[in-house]
Each structure stands twice: as structure tokens, then as C-alpha cells.
Design a protein around this motif. Structure first.
Motif, PDB file in Angstrom:
ATOM      1  N   LYS A   1       6.338   1.993  -5.936  1.00  0.00           N
ATOM      2  CA  LYS A   1       5.912   0.591  -5.851  1.00  0.00           C
ATOM      3  C   LYS A   1       6.527  -0.237  -6.979  1.00  0.00           C
ATOM      4  O   LYS A   1       6.989  -1.359  -6.760  1.00  0.00           O
ATOM      5  CB  LYS A   1       4.373   0.491  -5.915  1.00  0.00           C
ATOM      6  CG  LYS A   1       3.677   1.124  -4.717  1.00  0.00           C
ATOM      7  CD  LYS A   1       2.178   0.898  -4.747  1.00  0.00           C
ATOM      8  CE  LYS A   1       1.454   1.673  -5.833  1.00  0.00           C
ATOM      9  NZ  LYS A   1       1.556   3.141  -5.695  1.00  0.00           N
TER      10      LYS A   1
ATOM     11  N   VAL B   1       1.289   5.371  -1.626  1.00  0.00           N
ATOM     12  CA  VAL B   1       0.646   6.480  -2.334  1.00  0.00           C
ATOM     13  C   VAL B   1       1.157   6.547  -3.771  1.00  0.00           C
ATOM     14  O   VAL B   1       2.191   5.959  -4.095  1.00  0.00           O
ATOM     15  CB  VAL B   1       0.900   7.832  -1.609  1.00  0.00           C
ATOM     16  CG1 VAL B   1       0.305   7.793  -0.211  1.00  0.00           C
ATOM     17  CG2 VAL B   1       2.389   8.155  -1.559  1.00  0.00           C
ATOM     18  N   THR B   2       0.427   7.257  -4.628  1.00  0.00           N
ATOM     19  CA  THR B   2       0.848   7.370  -6.026  1.00  0.00           C
ATOM     20  C   THR B   2       2.257   7.965  -6.079  1.00  0.00           C
ATOM     21  O   THR B   2       2.553   8.944  -5.403  1.00  0.00           O
ATOM     22  CB  THR B   2      -0.095   8.286  -6.828  1.00  0.00           C
ATOM     23  OG1 THR B   2      -0.289   9.495  -6.083  1.00  0.00           O
ATOM     24  CG2 THR B   2      -1.441   7.647  -7.072  1.00  0.00           C
TER      25      THR B   2
ATOM     26  N   SER C   1      -1.326  -1.093  -4.464  1.00  0.00           N
ATOM     27  CA  SER C   1      -2.285  -0.039  -4.776  1.00  0.00           C
ATOM     28  C   SER C   1      -2.026   1.184  -3.903  1.00  0.00           C
ATOM     29  O   SER C   1      -1.489   1.078  -2.808  1.00  0.00           O
ATOM     30  CB  SER C   1      -3.706  -0.536  -4.519  1.00  0.00           C
ATOM     31  OG  SER C   1      -4.635   0.506  -4.730  1.00  0.00           O
ATOM     32  N   ALA C   2      -2.456   2.344  -4.427  1.00  0.00           N
ATOM     33  CA  ALA C   2      -2.453   3.551  -3.611  1.00  0.00           C
ATOM     34  C   ALA C   2      -3.775   3.664  -2.874  1.00  0.00           C
ATOM     35  O   ALA C   2      -3.898   4.398  -1.892  1.00  0.00           O
ATOM     36  CB  ALA C   2      -2.241   4.778  -4.496  1.00  0.00           C
ATOM     37  N   THR C   3      -4.767   2.936  -3.377  1.00  0.00           N
ATOM     38  CA  THR C   3      -6.097   2.964  -2.768  1.00  0.00           C
ATOM     39  C   THR C   3      -6.606   1.527  -2.729  1.00  0.00           C
ATOM     40  O   THR C   3      -7.425   1.142  -3.546  1.00  0.00           O
ATOM     41  CB  THR C   3      -7.062   3.813  -3.628  1.00  0.00           C
ATOM     42  OG1 THR C   3      -6.971   3.355  -4.984  1.00  0.00           O
ATOM     43  CG2 THR C   3      -6.752   5.279  -3.566  1.00  0.00           C
TER      44      THR C   3
ATOM     45  N   SER D   1       5.009   6.524  -5.028  1.00  0.00           N
ATOM     46  CA  SER D   1       5.852   6.182  -3.884  1.00  0.00           C
ATOM     47  C   SER D   1       6.928   5.162  -4.248  1.00  0.00           C
ATOM     48  O   SER D   1       7.748   4.797  -3.418  1.00  0.00           O
ATOM     49  CB  SER D   1       4.998   5.653  -2.729  1.00  0.00           C
ATOM     50  OG  SER D   1       4.279   4.510  -3.120  1.00  0.00           O
TER      51      SER D   1
ATOM     52  N   GLY E   1      -3.530  12.401  -7.565  1.00  0.00           N
ATOM     53  CA  GLY E   1      -2.149  11.944  -7.580  1.00  0.00           C
ATOM     54  C   GLY E   1      -1.403  12.300  -8.857  1.00  0.00           C
ATOM     55  O   GLY E   1      -0.199  12.150  -8.950  1.00  0.00           O
TER      56      GLY E   1
ATOM     57  N   GLN F   1      -6.730   8.947  -7.238  1.00  0.00           N
ATOM     58  CA  GLN F   1      -5.801   8.693  -8.337  1.00  0.00           C
ATOM     59  C   GLN F   1      -5.639   9.938  -9.202  1.00  0.00           C
ATOM     60  O   GLN F   1      -4.540  10.262  -9.642  1.00  0.00           O
ATOM     61  CB  GLN F   1      -6.293   7.532  -9.217  1.00  0.00           C
ATOM     62  CG  GLN F   1      -6.455   6.224  -8.477  1.00  0.00           C
ATOM     63  CD  GLN F   1      -5.194   5.370  -8.449  1.00  0.00           C
ATOM     64  OE1 GLN F   1      -4.208   5.709  -9.090  1.00  0.00           O
ATOM     65  NE2 GLN F   1      -5.216   4.290  -7.684  1.00  0.00           N
TER      66      GLN F   1
ATOM     67  N   GLN G   1      -6.685  13.084   1.023  1.00  0.00           N
ATOM     68  CA  GLN G   1      -5.851  11.913   0.714  1.00  0.00           C
ATOM     69  C   GLN G   1      -5.787  11.024   1.955  1.00  0.00           C
ATOM     70  O   GLN G   1      -4.734  10.532   2.314  1.00  0.00           O
ATOM     71  CB  GLN G   1      -4.438  12.334   0.296  1.00  0.00           C
ATOM     72  CG  GLN G   1      -4.399  13.377  -0.805  1.00  0.00           C
ATOM     73  CD  GLN G   1      -4.230  12.758  -2.174  1.00  0.00           C
ATOM     74  OE1 GLN G   1      -3.285  12.068  -2.458  1.00  0.00           O
ATOM     75  NE2 GLN G   1      -5.208  12.993  -3.051  1.00  0.00           N
TER      76      GLN G   1
ATOM     77  N   ARG H   1       6.269  10.203  -1.508  1.00  0.00           N
ATOM     78  CA  ARG H   1       6.756  10.092  -2.882  1.00  0.00           C
ATOM     79  C   ARG H   1       8.223   9.670  -2.879  1.00  0.00           C
ATOM     80  O   ARG H   1       8.986  10.069  -2.005  1.00  0.00           O
ATOM     81  CB  ARG H   1       6.607  11.440  -3.583  1.00  0.00           C
ATOM     82  CG  ARG H   1       5.146  11.805  -3.848  1.00  0.00           C
ATOM     83  CD  ARG H   1       4.867  11.760  -5.317  1.00  0.00           C
ATOM     84  NE  ARG H   1       3.432  11.706  -5.586  1.00  0.00           N
ATOM     85  CZ  ARG H   1       2.732  12.688  -6.129  1.00  0.00           C
ATOM     86  NH1 ARG H   1       3.320  13.827  -6.429  1.00  0.00           N
ATOM     87  NH2 ARG H   1       1.459  12.540  -6.393  1.00  0.00           N
TER      88      ARG H   1
ATOM     89  N   TYR I   1       0.866  -1.175   0.000  1.00  0.00           N
ATOM     90  CA  TYR I   1       0.000   0.000   0.000  1.00  0.00           C
ATOM     91  C   TYR I   1       0.903   1.225   0.000  1.00  0.00           C
ATOM     92  O   TYR I   1       1.564   1.517   0.977  1.00  0.00           O
ATOM     93  CB  TYR I   1      -0.910  -0.077   1.226  1.00  0.00           C
ATOM     94  CG  TYR I   1      -1.550   1.218   1.671  1.00  0.00           C
ATOM     95  CD1 TYR I   1      -2.010   2.150   0.745  1.00  0.00           C
ATOM     96  CD2 TYR I   1      -1.709   1.496   3.024  1.00  0.00           C
ATOM     97  CE1 TYR I   1      -2.600   3.332   1.159  1.00  0.00           C
ATOM     98  CE2 TYR I   1      -2.302   2.668   3.454  1.00  0.00           C
ATOM     99  CZ  TYR I   1      -2.734   3.586   2.515  1.00  0.00           C
ATOM    100  OH  TYR I   1      -3.311   4.754   2.924  1.00  0.00           O
TER     101      TYR I   1
END
Ligand code: ADP
Ligand code: ZN
Ligand code: ZN
Length: 741
Positions: A241, A236-237, A367-369, A239, A597, A594, A626, A391, A234
Motif C-alpha cells: 500500500k 492485506v498487510t 488499511s488491511a482491516t 501488500s 500479519g 495485524q 484472515q 503480499r 484495502y
């Protein structure tokens, strides 16, 4: 007992399964997916085949059924695993075995040319830089994009270049003619990974930050211990991943195993693919919906032979026939596109879990969400939760979000779809030479024709939906394809005051043009992306600064990094908030988060303006802050009260028939059958109700809902309803479709 066997592993052969008797001696060893030897054809030559079904009912005259000759030893291959997976899907989701097999097996079709050609650059570095600069100066965007890629990698597979970067002959031909590039047969030595290894360097990778590294290390340690609990990443956009996934994949490849990476189709851009390619070279391949059946088959063959070891693609990449699968990554796991709308109506997350279990692979969701399903499970300890809270790029910060109440705007006399605040912000960004995204969270367009006298909208005569007005002036039904010329007067009352209505993306585009005549505007929706690769084209040209404003639907919020976008305007957050789907709050929150983001991905600070008629709704409020955690708590409370997933399993049975009376009789019968079952007391039965669209293509539809905490009980009920209805003759006039929400 009898076994249905397919001789050849392919989509087409599924309809021609042959039945064999299971001899006593083999009875313990025959199961779905097992490879067997069978006598075949007039001469009874022995052939190999796979068992796809076991049954006690003989297809025909039992005398004529031949016996299975033997079991192929060591026969648990990637193929048999896929057949077992199909069986699991059929059982779980309620489809025929054929439908399930057709979902997992590729269409067998040979491509004439083997696609192992690559594009190489013939220029030395300094000259290449020069060529890039020149292309930029002349605004040859596609050329610039392609040449730029060669600054980072010595070769690009021809297929990736053409498929993912949408290069046309017009772009390629001059570059080949003037010897900037050449097409060559593939050689392993030149692949970026190999080339770098030879020079002693590691392939292109960012140094992970401490948090990313800790996650990758923990994953690797668990992997090596054999801990296969699902992981939820998990973050955030922005970050980082994707970097973490690549580290995990690297670990698994080093163990000699393979990886599948699912990415929603609309996020599967060349930027993303190139990142994986730069890291893993030719071990990577991509499948997407743009591939022909032959190309797709070819990619799967390469995976089967071990040539390809990382497969990237949408939902269907899950069925890559790897025989030693070690990892499945599902990026943007909350995406609705992971649920299939065709029978078997499977969810990629669940099927991935099953496939991972079958091959002792790890499953990583990101996912960010996160979906409520994934997050609640992680909180309950059912999966491992990893977080990335900021980020990854230095200097990049989350955007500042402002909510504008559209009711206030109306009160202040502003009837435009642009609030005063959004308009002022747009003026400022345009003056500063920055880019803007305007986002309408609604699928497609919404232009329908309605009567201003009686209020009736023009509807499809075969379906319960309004017809959509297309630019060519025709009205089209998006459900059955019915078309007609736009009427001159109201079909209901005859009034001549009839007009198009709606705020589709087209309308927003034209209003923005009026307001900012000198701004360059691009629009992205179903209309502008229907041609092959249209979607990638628009995103790429916006990313390269060819427009100031991008107007679009959800398609614009995924996949691309737009470093110069500093303002995101969400025109009407409510559009996805009120629908008949119990997940609409979750979808709205995800979309808004999203979209937000997208602003300020680089160092320039980002701003987001959310316009809404419901500023107090928690989905809007939480997205603006957010604040996933608060959203999660409130949404879970709502699901709890109404007993919706993930707190309860929900089975819907869509029953349809051309004859309304038959339909009514069928749903009552299903109701009665269900109530007589031993589990009846333990389920909550809702309906029958008319489907949200009652009539489609002259077929009437009703729905029954069943809720129960335990998924397996619902599956048992589904199985019994399938059997009972299969035994009732008159049910052949009725169609049933099971769907687990
Ligand atoms: P996500 O998948 O979470 O949206 P990405 O992996 O796409 O995030 O990363 C977002 C941006 O941050 C990308 O431009 C990526 O190159 C950059 N990035 C990721 N990890 C790092 C890192 N460790 N150091 C520097 N930049 C990074
Ligand atoms: Zn219709
Ligand atoms: Zn009318």
C-alpha cells in the motif's frame, strides 16, 4: 452584526479575539476565515486579521466597537481554510471556537536555529560498506543503522536522523570526529532526489506490480478528471500500500499541489519515514509528538512557505497550513488513535474529508482491516474501493494460523499462560535461530492488588478504578494520579492475605525467562517506552536481531518489518473481546489480524498461534482465517440489530458534577429537554446510565445516549442542549461533553 477577529495567527492569540462591527457595505463578504483589515490599538493603525466568529451579541458597550475597514482581496489562504475548518469542527463536535482554533493552529514559538542542517557521508562507497560491516561485527547497532542508510541516500536531514532514528551524541560524535560523517548546511543539489535527477536517474522507487500500477493509474486518471470521490485502499498487510501512496503523491506533486500523509504515531518509525524521504527528498517533513512546540511551528512554517510539500505525521499533521493541498492519505485508517480524546473530540477521517472538500483535494484511506465505516461506505458506492490481495514481495506468503483453546489446556492440567503448542513452537523457533513475538492485546499493564480472603481489589479513593501496582511497590491511580504504598492488609476486611494479581507483560516476560533461560528477551509496553524514543529503540534493536523474543502490547504490531520473525504468539485473544465498547469485536479482529500479519514477512514461512478462551467467537475465527469479508458481514449484522454505528449515528452526552444530586437533576433535565424537542420521536434515547467509571477524581459521571440514522439531527439536538443548558444558571456546576461514536 459583529465579527471576532484575531490579529495574529497563533494558538495564544485565540483567547484575545477583538470584536468589530460589520459595516452594512461589507455584510455579504464577511465570513469565518476571511482576512480583514481592521483599525487596531490606540492609534488605530490598520492591521490584518482573520474573522473567527460572527455573532449578533456585542461583547461590550456597542459605542466603543470599531468597524472593519475592509476585506483583504484574494484572502482565501491556507490559514483561512484552517479557521473555517475549526468552525466546522466546533459545529460538528460541540466544543468552543477557542478549543477548535487551538486544535488547528500551532503554538507560535520560534526555534533559534533553523533546522536545515544535513548529515553527509564523507566515505567513498567501498569504504562505507566496510564501515557498515565493521559496525555490524562490533555490534554497534545504532551506528550500523545510520551508516546503512547512507548506502541508499547521499544525505539525511539532521532533524530526521536525530528525531526518527534516535541517534545520541555518543553515536554521532566519534563518526564526526573520524570524518566518516559531517554536518553541513543544507544544499538542494545534494538531496537524493536532485542528485539522482542530475545523473539522469529517477529517484529510488520499486517497480510497481500490475495490481499496484492499475490502482495508481486509475487514481491518476480520476484525479485529472477532477473526480474527488474518496478512495479506500484495502490491502492485506505487506501488500504494498505504501508504494501505491507514494505513486499517488508523486502524481499530485507534479500537478503543483501538496500532500499530507497521516500515519499512527506508533507506526511512524524511521523505516517508514526514510522510505518517503528516499522517494521525495527534502520535500518531505515529519511532525510527531516528540517535537517541541518551536520545532513543530518551524515545520509548519516551512510547509506554509512551500519549502516542504509532503507532511507526514499523526492526527495533528492534518492541520499543516498548505495553501494548495491536493491529497490527504490516511494509512491504517481503522486506528483508534485517529479519534481525539480532547475537545473537540474529532475523528481525523471526518475532518480530513472536510478539509479535502474545502481545498478540492483527494482523500485516500488505506488499511488491511478497514473500519466498518469505511468499508460499508465503499460497498455502498460512496467511495472507490481498491484491493490488493497478496503480499507484494516475491516469495512472501500469509502466515499459517492456529487457534488453541485455553479451556482444553486447563482440562489437560496445564495452568501456564503458555499452551503446550505455543511452548513447543517457541522451542523449535529458538533452536532454528528465528525470532518470536509474544503479543498481549491489552493496553499497558494490569497488575492490581486484591484480597484473597474477600476478593476485593484495592481501589482509588477518588475514582472507581483499581490501583495499579508499580514495580517500586507503590499503587498508582492511572486516572487521577493518586499514589499510596501497597497496603500490608486488606483495606476492606483486614485480612493479611493480599497480593498482586494479573497477567501483564511483565509477568509474561518473567515466565518466558523461566521457561527459556538462555533466550534474549525484550519487553515493550508503557513502562519500557515512557522515555523519549524508547519505543523506536526497542523495535529497532529487535529488528536488528538483538533479542530472540519480543513481548509486548499492541505497540509491537505496527510499523516495523521484522523479516526474521517466524512465530507470533497471541497469549489471550479474549482480553480485548469483552469490554463495554461496542467496537470491541472490531478492535479484537483488527489487532489479531495485524498481529498475525507480522509473521513471515520474508521468505521464511510464518506461524501464528492464537490462544483464547472463546475459540468460537467470530472475531477470533475470522482473524484466524484472515477472513475480513465474513467478519464484516457478521459484525454488521450485530450493529444492525443493536443500531450501532455505522448503521446509526450515536451521540453520547457525558454529564459530570462534584455533587451527585446536582448530577441527577442535570441528567433528568437534559432528558426532559430532549423529549420536548420536535425530533424527539425520531431518536432513540438511552439512559441516563452511570459512566463505565462512575467516579473520577471525585467527580461523578453519567451518560445519555442518543441514536438516530441521521447524523445532522443529532447535531441539531446537541446544539439545542448546549444553548438551553447555557441559559440555565445552575448548569454552571455541571460539565457536559458531547461525543459522536
Ligand atoms: P503495506 O503498506 O501494504 O503493509 P508496504 O508498501 O510496506 O506494504 O510493502 C511491504 C513490503 O513489500 C515492503 O518491504 C516493500 O518494500 C515491498 N514491496 C512493495 N511493493 C513492491 C513491489 N512492487 N515489488 C517488490 N517489493 C515490493
Ligand atoms: Zn484516582
Ligand atoms: Zn479483604
Amino acid at each position: 452584526m459583529y465579527a471576532n477577529v484575531i490579529i495574529d495567527i497563533s494558538h495564544e492569540k485565540v483567547d484575545r479575539a477583538f470584536q468589530y462591527r460589520i459595516p452594512e457595505a461589507l455584510s455579504g463578504r464577511i465570513a469565518v476565515g476571511v482576512q480583514v483589515r481592521v483599525p487596531f490599538g490606540a492609534g488605530d493603525h490598520e492591521r490584518k486579521g482573520y474573522v473567527v466568529e460572527i455573532t449578533d451579541r456585542a461583547q461590550w458597550n456597542t459605542e466603543q466597537i470599531k468597524e472593519i475597514a475592509g476585506v483583504v482581496s484574494g484572502s482565501v489562504t491556507g490559514q483561512s481554510q484552517l479557521i473555517q475548518l475549526a468552525w466546522w469542527m466546533k459545529e460538528r463536535y460541540g466544543s468552543t471556537m477557542n478549543q477548535a482554533l487551538k486544535t488547528v493552529l500551532p503554538v507560535k514559538q520560534k526555534v533559534r536555529k533553523k533546522e536545515n542542517r544535513v548529515l553527509v557521508c564523507l566515505l567513498p562507497d567501498a569504504q562505507l560498506r566496510e564501515a557498515v560491516a565493521e559496525a555490524a561485527r562490533k555490534k554497534y547497532r545504532a551506528r550500523e543503522r545510520l551508516l546503512r542508510a547512507f548506502l541508499e541516500t547521499p544525505q539525511i536531514p539532521y532533524a530526521i536522523a536525530v528525531r526518527q532514528m534516535n541517534l545520541t551524541a555518543a553515536t554521532l560524535k566519534p563518526l564526526l570526529e573520524n570524518k566518516t560523517l559531517a554536518v553541513e548546511a543544507h544544499t538542494v543539489e545534494r538531496s537524493p532526489v536532485e542528485a539522482l535527477r542530475k545523473g539522469g536517474a529517477e529517484p529510488s522507487r520499486l517497480a510497481l506490480n500490475a495490481r499496484q500500477q492499475a490502482i495508481a493509474d486509475d487514481f491518476a486518471a480520476r484525479y485529472d478528471r477532477g473526480d474527488r470521490q474518496t478512495s479506500l485502499l484495502y490491502g492485506v498487510t505487506g501488500s504494498g500500500k505504501t508504494e501505491v501512496y507514494m505513486e499517488m503523491i508523486d502524481h499530485v506533486l507534479k500537478k503543483g499541489r501538496e500532500a499530507i500523509v497521516l500515519i499512527p504515531e506508533i507506526a511512524l518509525t524511521y523505516q517508514t519515514v526514510l522510505r518517503f524521504y528516499k522517494r521525495f527528498g527534502d520535500l518531505v517533513s515529519v511532525v510527531n509528538s516528540r517535537l517541541s512546540a518551536g520545532e513543530r511551528y518551524d515545520q509548519f512554517e516551512r510547509a506554509y512557505s512551500g519549502e516542504v510539500r509532503v507532511m507526514i505525521g499523526p492526527r495533528s499533521a492534518l492541520f499543516t497550513p498548505f495553501s494548495n493541498l491536493g491529497l490527504i492519505v490516511i494509512d491504517e485508517e481503522h486506528e483508534g488513535a485517529y479519534k481525539s480524546e480532547l475537545s473537540p473530540r474529532y475523528h481525523a477521517r471526518e475532518v480530513a474529508e472536510q478539509r479535502a472538500r474545502m481545498s478540492d483535494a483527494a482523500l485516500v484511506l488505506g488499511s488491511a482491516t478497514p473500519s466498518l465505516e469505511a468499508y460499508s461506505r465503499a460497498l455502498a458506492g460512496g467511495s472507490r474501493l481498491y484491493r490488493l490481495t497478496g503480499r507484494a514481495k516475491a516469495g512472501s506468503h500469509m502466515a499459517e494460523v492456529k487457534v488453541v483453546d485455553l479451556r482444553e489446556e486447563l482440562r489437560a492440567g496445564n495452568k501456564s499462560i503458555f499452551s503446550r503448542e505455543l511452548k513447543a513452537a517457541m522451542e523449535q523457533e529458538l533452536a532454528d535461530g528465528r525470532q518470536i513475538m509474544l503479543f498481549l492485546n491489552r493496553r499497558g499493564y494490569s497488575n492490581f492488588v486484591s484480597c484473597r480472603s474477600c476478593g476485593q481489589a484495592v481501589k482509588c479513593p477518588h475514582c472507581d478504578v483499581t490501583l495499579t501496582l508499580h514495580r517500586n511497590g507503590r499503587l498508582v491511580c492511572h486516572y487521577c494520579g493518586y499514589q499510596t504504598a501497597a497496603p500490608k492488609s486488606c483495606p476492606s476486611c483486614g485480612s493479611p492475605y493480599i497480593a498482586g494479581f494479573g497477567t501483564g507483560t511483565q509477568k509474561i516476560e518473567s515466565m518466558a525467562r523461566e521457561m527459556f533461560p538462555s533466550a534474549r528477551i525484550l519487553r515493550m509496553d508503557l513502562d519500557t517506552t515512557s522515555k523519549k524514543g524508547g519505543h523506536e529503540e526497542i523495535l529497532a534493536s529487535f529488528a536488528e536481531g538483538e533479542a530472540d523474543i519480543l513481548v509486548g502490547t499492541q505497540m509491537i504490531v505496527k510499523g516495523h518489518d521484522f523479516p526474521n520473525v517466524t512465530l507470533v504468539g497471541i497469549l489471550a485473544a479474549d482480553l480485548s473481546l469483552y469490554s463495554s465498547d461496542f467496537r470491541c469485536g472490531e478492535r479484537t479482529f483488527q489487532l489479531l489480524t495485524q498481529a498475525a500479519g507480522r509473521a513471515g514477512r520474508d521468505e521464511a514461512p510464518g506461524r501464528v498461534i492464537i490462544q483464547t478462551y472463546s475459540p468460537g467467537h467470530y472475531a477470533v475465527e475470522c482473524a484466524a482465517r484472515q477472513d475480513y469479508e465474513t467478519f464484516y458481514r457478521k459484525e454488521m449484522a450485530y450493529r444492525q440489530v443493536l443500531r450501532y454505528p455505522p448503521l446509526c449515528a450515536l451521540l453520547s452526552v457525558l454529564v459530570s458534577s462534584r455533587d451527585e444530586r446536582v448530577l441527577d437533576e442535570a441528567v433528568s433535565q437534559l432528558n426532559r429537554w430532549t423529549l420536548k424537542m420536535p425530533e424527539a420521536a425520531r431518536i432513540q434515547l438511552i439512559g441516563p446510565a452511570e459512566a463505565p467509571i462512575y467516579k473520577v477524581n471525585d467527580i461523578y459521571r453519567k451518560i445519555l445516549y442518543m441514536k438516530q440514522e441521521n447524523y445532522d439531527i443529532l447535531i441539531r439536538i446537541k446544539n439545542r442542549l448546549e444553548i438551553l443548558s447555557g441559559q440555565a444558571e445552575w448548569f454552571s456546576h455541571v460539565m457536559m461533553q458531547f461525543d459522536f461514536a
